[in-house]
Design a protein around this motif. Structure first.
Motif, PDB file in Angstrom:
ATOM      1  N   ALA A   1       0.834  -1.207   0.000  1.00 47.77           N
ATOM      2  CA  ALA A   1       0.000   0.000   0.000  1.00 47.77           C
ATOM      3  C   ALA A   1       0.863   1.250   0.000  1.00 47.77           C
ATOM      4  O   ALA A   1       0.539   2.248  -0.658  1.00 47.77           O
TER       5      ALA A   1
ATOM      6  N   THR B   1      -6.032   6.027  -1.441  1.00 45.13           N
ATOM      7  CA  THR B   1      -6.456   4.748  -0.875  1.00 45.13           C
ATOM      8  C   THR B   1      -6.637   3.700  -1.965  1.00 45.13           C
ATOM      9  O   THR B   1      -6.218   2.548  -1.808  1.00 45.13           O
TER      10      THR B   1
ATOM     11  N   GLY C   1      -3.314   2.464  -3.205  1.00 49.44           N
ATOM     12  CA  GLY C   1      -2.630   1.617  -2.246  1.00 49.44           C
ATOM     13  C   GLY C   1      -3.256   0.250  -2.069  1.00 49.44           C
ATOM     14  O   GLY C   1      -2.543  -0.751  -1.903  1.00 49.44           O
ATOM     15  N   PHE C   2      -4.596   0.185  -2.129  1.00 53.53           N
ATOM     16  CA  PHE C   2      -5.271  -1.050  -1.745  1.00 53.53           C
ATOM     17  C   PHE C   2      -5.850  -1.852  -2.907  1.00 53.53           C
ATOM     18  O   PHE C   2      -6.127  -3.039  -2.736  1.00 53.53           O
TER      19      PHE C   2
END
Length: 319
Positions: free
Chosen positions: A136, A183, A186-187
């Motif tokens: 991440a 986010t 990263g995920f």
């Protein structure tokens, strides 16, 4: 980083019970947050405890962060309200809601993956979380780096760089669209690899703790790890207001990717004041919450230096 003796709010270097407590906080705060809080979260999650305990744990970390900021402040004045506390709370609540919404749909997204994941589910839980954090961190770092290079992304990211003091809540002082992009970067790779929901929850807790640490006004120390972990000593350089000068130390969790990108910067003798923070090209950036949410979509949202704005100095001044 040496204690700023010009700031009278910083505890004395020696003598008395307060100095002993301050020293304990200075060297114990980071282990308590990074190992203690995250470790407790991992134990709660892996044991199947109710998820309701995690907001309580994170709330305790926030309270501890604020207490240590007052015990060993880097700048005493940064603990004072600059007519920005309500705005920063609004940013924090909205962006935490974005994180919680993302966590809520992790099981659904995992179920929709049309192949068997390659995630190493046989690994110990703590190693899975560490792997998730490193992966991440790469995605978030790259979006963060791009946000300083691509105009459309910078419009969103500029909200975060408008801060004029450095304290715990600054970490979630972001435009929610930019928070969502970081986010997702990263995920998403983790979800495609079959990231389990419990690992995602632990990584989200670690993110909250990291943002508190990275923007903390506490004058804590981590020794040589200052070149490895993306904490406040290094992240202050990222918030220098001059274009180009602050294009350093993009990592959220670590500085490993910054070393590879050639964007790592650190000077142990450097001290910072509010005059060093913000955006020299946009010194009158809106300060109200709703105005900041709208600013990226206005003509004024681009941060081009006007003739009357402060130009970037040839040499960054030292206070």
């Amino acid at each position: 980083m040496a204690t700023d003796t010009s700031d009278p709010s910083v505890p004395p270097a020696s003598g008395g019970t307060r100095a002993a407590v301050a020293a304990l906080a200075r060297y114990g705060y980071a282990p308590v947050m990074l190992i203690g809080v995250n470790g407790t979260g991992l134990l709660l999650i892996s044991s199947g405890a109710p998820k309701a305990w995690l907001p309580v744990l994170l709330g305790g970390a926030v309270c501890l962060s604020f207490a240590v900021e007052r015990l060993i402040p880097y700048r005493g004045g940064w603990n004072d309200d600059h007519h920005d506390t309500r705005r920063d709370v609004a940013h924090a609540l909205v962006n935490e809601a974005v994180v919680l919404a993302g966590l809520a749909i992790v099981p659904t997204l995992s179920a929709l993956t049309p192949w068997t994941g390659i995630w190493p589910t046989a690994w110990p839980f703590v190693l899975q979380v560490l792997l998730a954090v490193l992966v991440a961190d790469l995605g978030i770092t790259l979006v963060h780096y791009a946000s300083h290079k691509v105009g459309a992304l910078w419009r969103l990211h500029a909200v975060h760089h408008s801060v004029k003091r450095f304290y715990g809540l600054n970490g979630l002082m972001k435009h929610p669209l930019h928070q969502t992009l970081e986010t997702a970067a990263g995920f998403t790779p983790l979800l495609l690899a079959g990231l389990p929901a419990d690992v995602a929850t632990a990584a989200a807790l670690a993110t909250g703790v990291q943002l508190l640490m990275q923007h903390s006004n506490a004058d804590y120390r981590v020794g040589p790890l200052v070149h490895v972990l993306a904490l406040n000593e290094g992240h202050r350089f990222h918030h220098l207001k001059w274009a180009g000068v602050g294009d350093v130390n993009f990592g959220l969790f670590t500085l490993l990717w910054d070393h590879l990108l050639g964007t790592h910067s650190y000077d142990a003798t450097r001290r910072f004041t509010s005059d060093d923070l913000g955006m020299a090209a946009k010194p009158r950036y809106p300060t109200a919450y709703l105005a900041q949410i709208a600013e990226p979509f206005r003509a004024s949202g681009a941060c081009h230096a006007a003739p009357e704005d402060e130009a970037r100095p040839a040499v960054v001044p030292r206070p």
